[in-house]
Design an enzyme around this catalytic site. Structure first.
Site, PDB file in Angstrom:
ATOM      1  N   GLU A  89       0.760  -1.270  -0.027  1.00  0.00           N
ATOM      2  CA  GLU A  89      -0.016  -0.143  -0.007  1.00  0.00           C
ATOM      3  C   GLU A  89       0.906   1.092   0.150  1.00  0.00           C
ATOM      4  OE1 GLU A  89       0.572  -1.321   4.055  1.00  0.00           O
ATOM      5  OE2 GLU A  89      -1.058  -2.244   2.799  1.00  0.00           O
TER       6      GLU A  89
ATOM      7  N   TYR B 284       6.214   1.732  -8.569  1.00  0.00           N
ATOM      8  CA  TYR B 284       5.783   0.595  -8.532  1.00  0.00           C
ATOM      9  C   TYR B 284       4.764  -0.031  -9.809  1.00  0.00           C
ATOM     10  CZ  TYR B 284       6.348   1.471  -3.583  1.00  0.00           C
ATOM     11  OH  TYR B 284       6.848   1.754  -2.279  1.00  0.00           O
TER      12      TYR B 284
END
Length: 146
Positions: free
Chosen positions: A103, A115
């Site tokens: 997260e 990411y």
């Protein structure tokens, strides 16, 4: 730059980075607890004895959860975070990890792009997950077949 496993002796330097970057930092004791676990992988990148960044992963069966990724403020945007993450993902894959979750603050667009470049896809939101300031967490997952 040298990539290696995080050691207990690294914690003072790691905590300097942690406390500089995060409004709600982990504690030294928290890191120590994870460093002694067999289901955890914590890595650092160092240069000339100076820790530039670190990351961590908790592993359960064939899945992993990224605990944290941090690079010293004055060394960000040099590819160190990418190097850390690529290295950790490769080592995790070698240990049988096929799915990795994380997260990230919704407002941290630099990290989200990193990411995504590494193959993570957005797959959820946790409303109000972060504090100081309150912000949503973007949930992301990367799957890699054997």
């Amino acid at each position: 730059m040298i990539l290696r496993e995080m050691l207990v002796e690294d914690l003072d330097k790691v905590m300097e980075i942690e406390e500089d970057l995060f409004a709600v930092p982990w504690t030294k004791e928290g890191y120590f607890t994870f460093l002694t676990r067999k289901d955890a992988m914590f890595l650092v990148v160092e240069e000339k004895g100076e820790i530039l960044g670190y990351c961590g992963l908790l592993m359960v069966l064939d899945e992993g959860d990224v605990t944290n990724v941090a690079v010293k403020r004055d060394r960000q945007r040099e590819g160190i975070g990418n190097f850390l993450m690529e290295s950790m993902l490769r080592l995790a894959y070698e240990q049988g990890i096929r799915t990795v979750h994380l997260e990230v603050r919704a407002g941290n667009s630099v990290a989200v792009r990193l990411y995504e470049r590494l193959g993570f896809v957005k797959d959820g939101i946790r409303k109000g997950y972060y504090t100081d300031p309150v912000e949503d967490a973007v949930l992301m997952t990367r799957r890699q077949e054997a």
